[in-house]
Design a protein around this motif. Structure first.
Motif, PDB file in Angstrom:
ATOM      1  N   GLY A 103      -3.807  -3.437   4.563  1.00  0.00           N
ATOM      2  CA  GLY A 103      -2.544  -4.143   4.701  1.00  0.00           C
ATOM      3  C   GLY A 103      -2.791  -5.590   5.073  1.00  0.00           C
ATOM      4  N   GLY A 104      -2.381  -6.500   4.194  1.00  0.00           N
ATOM      5  CA  GLY A 104      -2.638  -7.917   4.423  1.00  0.00           C
ATOM      6  C   GLY A 104      -1.371  -8.725   4.599  1.00  0.00           C
ATOM      7  N   GLY A 105      -1.545  -9.994   4.952  1.00  0.00           N
ATOM      8  CA  GLY A 105      -0.417 -10.897   5.156  1.00  0.00           C
ATOM      9  C   GLY A 105      -0.833 -12.039   6.059  1.00  0.00           C
ATOM     10  N   GLY A 106      -0.022 -12.288   7.083  1.00  0.00           N
ATOM     11  CA  GLY A 106      -0.367 -13.327   8.043  1.00  0.00           C
ATOM     12  C   GLY A 106      -1.708 -13.068   8.711  1.00  0.00           C
ATOM     13  N   SER A 107      -2.040 -11.802   8.891  1.00  0.00           N
ATOM     14  CA  SER A 107      -3.331 -11.461   9.491  1.00  0.00           C
ATOM     15  C   SER A 107      -4.487 -11.946   8.618  1.00  0.00           C
ATOM     16  N   THR A 108      -4.327 -11.867   7.303  1.00  0.00           N
ATOM     17  CA  THR A 108      -5.382 -12.307   6.394  1.00  0.00           C
ATOM     18  C   THR A 108      -5.621 -13.806   6.547  1.00  0.00           C
ATOM     19  N   VAL A 109      -4.543 -14.570   6.667  1.00  0.00           N
ATOM     20  CA  VAL A 109      -4.661 -16.009   6.900  1.00  0.00           C
ATOM     21  C   VAL A 109      -5.416 -16.262   8.200  1.00  0.00           C
ATOM     22  N   TRP A 110      -5.028 -15.556   9.228  1.00  0.00           N
ATOM     23  CA  TRP A 110      -5.621 -15.744  10.560  1.00  0.00           C
ATOM     24  C   TRP A 110      -7.102 -15.371  10.555  1.00  0.00           C
ATOM     25  N   PHE A 111      -7.447 -14.221   9.975  1.00  0.00           N
ATOM     26  CA  PHE A 111      -8.845 -13.805   9.929  1.00  0.00           C
ATOM     27  C   PHE A 111      -9.678 -14.750   9.062  1.00  0.00           C
TER      28      PHE A 111
ATOM     29  N   THR B 116      -9.422  -7.310   2.224  1.00  0.00           N
ATOM     30  CA  THR B 116      -8.067  -6.828   2.449  1.00  0.00           C
ATOM     31  C   THR B 116      -7.630  -5.929   1.311  1.00  0.00           C
ATOM     32  N   VAL B 117      -7.127  -4.744   1.647  1.00  0.00           N
ATOM     33  CA  VAL B 117      -6.631  -3.791   0.661  1.00  0.00           C
ATOM     34  C   VAL B 117      -5.110  -3.751   0.762  1.00  0.00           C
ATOM     35  N   GLU B 118      -4.454  -3.900  -0.371  1.00  0.00           N
ATOM     36  CA  GLU B 118      -2.995  -3.901  -0.404  1.00  0.00           C
ATOM     37  C   GLU B 118      -2.519  -3.032  -1.562  1.00  0.00           C
ATOM     38  N   HIS B 119      -1.520  -2.160  -1.288  1.00  0.00           N
ATOM     39  CA  HIS B 119      -1.046  -1.251  -2.331  1.00  0.00           C
ATOM     40  C   HIS B 119       0.130  -1.808  -3.122  1.00  0.00           C
ATOM     41  N   ASP B 120       0.928  -2.678  -2.501  1.00  0.00           N
ATOM     42  CA  ASP B 120       2.132  -3.191  -3.133  1.00  0.00           C
ATOM     43  C   ASP B 120       1.752  -4.259  -4.166  1.00  0.00           C
TER      44      ASP B 120
ATOM     45  N   ASP C 244      -4.600   8.277  -2.211  1.00  0.00           N
ATOM     46  CA  ASP C 244      -6.012   8.674  -2.165  1.00  0.00           C
ATOM     47  C   ASP C 244      -6.935   7.498  -2.454  1.00  0.00           C
ATOM     48  N   ALA C 245      -6.661   6.752  -3.517  1.00  0.00           N
ATOM     49  CA  ALA C 245      -7.510   5.624  -3.885  1.00  0.00           C
ATOM     50  C   ALA C 245      -7.433   4.513  -2.839  1.00  0.00           C
ATOM     51  N   TYR C 246      -6.245   4.317  -2.290  1.00  0.00           N
ATOM     52  CA  TYR C 246      -6.047   3.308  -1.242  1.00  0.00           C
ATOM     53  C   TYR C 246      -6.904   3.639  -0.021  1.00  0.00           C
ATOM     54  N   VAL C 247      -6.853   4.879   0.406  1.00  0.00           N
ATOM     55  CA  VAL C 247      -7.660   5.306   1.557  1.00  0.00           C
ATOM     56  C   VAL C 247      -9.143   5.155   1.253  1.00  0.00           C
ATOM     57  N   ALA C 248      -9.525   5.502   0.028  1.00  0.00           N
ATOM     58  CA  ALA C 248     -10.935   5.490  -0.360  1.00  0.00           C
ATOM     59  C   ALA C 248     -11.474   4.098  -0.641  1.00  0.00           C
ATOM     60  N   ALA C 249     -10.634   3.067  -0.539  1.00  0.00           N
ATOM     61  CA  ALA C 249     -11.086   1.709  -0.841  1.00  0.00           C
ATOM     62  C   ALA C 249     -12.201   1.245   0.088  1.00  0.00           C
TER      63      ALA C 249
ATOM     64  N   ASP D  82      -3.196  -1.244   9.276  1.00  0.00           N
ATOM     65  CA  ASP D  82      -1.811  -1.679   9.425  1.00  0.00           C
ATOM     66  C   ASP D  82      -1.078  -1.553   8.094  1.00  0.00           C
ATOM     67  N   GLY D  83      -1.458  -0.540   7.314  1.00  0.00           N
ATOM     68  CA  GLY D  83      -0.820  -0.319   6.018  1.00  0.00           C
ATOM     69  C   GLY D  83      -0.263   1.085   5.936  1.00  0.00           C
ATOM     70  N   ARG D  84      -0.496   1.745   4.830  1.00  0.00           N
ATOM     71  CA  ARG D  84       0.005   3.098   4.616  1.00  0.00           C
ATOM     72  C   ARG D  84      -1.058   4.133   4.967  1.00  0.00           C
ATOM     73  N   SER D  85      -0.607   5.394   5.122  1.00  0.00           N
ATOM     74  CA  SER D  85      -1.506   6.536   5.362  1.00  0.00           C
ATOM     75  C   SER D  85      -2.518   6.210   6.457  1.00  0.00           C
ATOM     76  N   ARG D  86      -2.020   5.793   7.601  1.00  0.00           N
ATOM     77  CA  ARG D  86      -2.876   5.179   8.617  1.00  0.00           C
ATOM     78  C   ARG D  86      -3.881   6.139   9.250  1.00  0.00           C
ATOM     79  N   VAL D  87      -3.486   7.383   9.450  1.00  0.00           N
ATOM     80  CA  VAL D  87      -4.439   8.324  10.044  1.00  0.00           C
ATOM     81  C   VAL D  87      -5.623   8.532   9.109  1.00  0.00           C
ATOM     82  N   ARG D  88      -5.349   8.711   7.828  1.00  0.00           N
ATOM     83  CA  ARG D  88      -6.417   8.909   6.853  1.00  0.00           C
ATOM     84  C   ARG D  88      -7.277   7.658   6.725  1.00  0.00           C
TER      85      ARG D  88
END
Length: 204
Positions: free
Chosen positions: A67-75, A84-88, A118-123, A138-144
């Motif tokens: 999950g990216g966004g303002g954090s990506t700029v900051w990092f 950064t992995v983003e699904h949207d 599945d692919a998002y988690v496996a990234a 900070d994205g989807r499927s956070r436990v996985r």
């Protein structure tokens, strides 16, 4: 936002500030940051969490974030490498355009057709074990995602889970129970709400 929602948000915020009056000093920063995260350039995390991450991240740090966004700029301004992995699709396109000429940032668009993450988690799987200094979930499927990333964190490195107070993320706490941790709460950018983030450190 309806009037009822605004009243509920204001009431919740007042209650949180009553319990943690030291966070009042961050209220002006919250007000100033209510713009596009890519413009503000701050993680969507409590200001206290951002201060803690500033102690963790440096020029030699490798960061992997779900999950990216303002954090990506900051990092990007602090770390040696950011993946950064983003699904949207739309948001991934914005990120790709924003960081096209930033050499230390890699944006990966991993779609989730039909809600299949599945692919998002496996990234994270193609990274060598013990090669990442900080993983931010900070994205989807956070436990996985947190579970999949555990082996990628180097000894002494960190894994952060945002909104860690949510009951359905309890499994992440259980799987990381052998790692020392701290949970940080406080006002965050972009929203009139208190953020809750747990940061685990992999034992050396």
């Amino acid at each position: 936002m309806t009037l009822q929602s605004k009243v509920r948000t204001a009431t919740q915020l007042a209650g949180e500030l009553a319990r943690r009056p030291q966070e009042v000093v961050n209220l002006p920063r919250t007000l100033r940051s209510r713009r596009m995260p890519l413009d503000v350039g701050l993680p969507w995390l409590a200001f206290a969490v951002i201060r803690r991450l500033d102690e963790i991240v440096g020029p030699q740090t490798t960061v992997f974030e779900f999950g990216g966004g303002g954090s990506t700029v900051w990092f990007a301004q602090r770390a040696g490498k950011v993946v950064t992995v983003e699904h949207d699709t739309e948001w991934a396109s914005l990120l790709t355009e924003r960081f096209a000429d930033v050499p230390n940032v890699e944006i990966r668009h991993v779609a989730a057709p039909g809600g299949d993450y599945d692919a998002y988690v496996a990234a994270v799987d193609d990274l060598p074990d013990e090669s990442v200094d900080l993983v931010v979930v900070d994205g989807r499927s956070r436990v996985r995602c947190a579970t999949a990333a555990m082996s990628k964190v180097r000894p002494g490195g960190h894994l952060a889970l945002d909104d860690s107070q949510r009951p359905y993320y309890r499994a992440a706490h259980e799987r990381l129970s052998s790692w020392p941790h701290e949970t940080i709460e406080g006002l965050a950018p972009y929203k009139f709400d208190f953020g809750h983030t747990t940061i685990w450190q992999r034992p050396s």
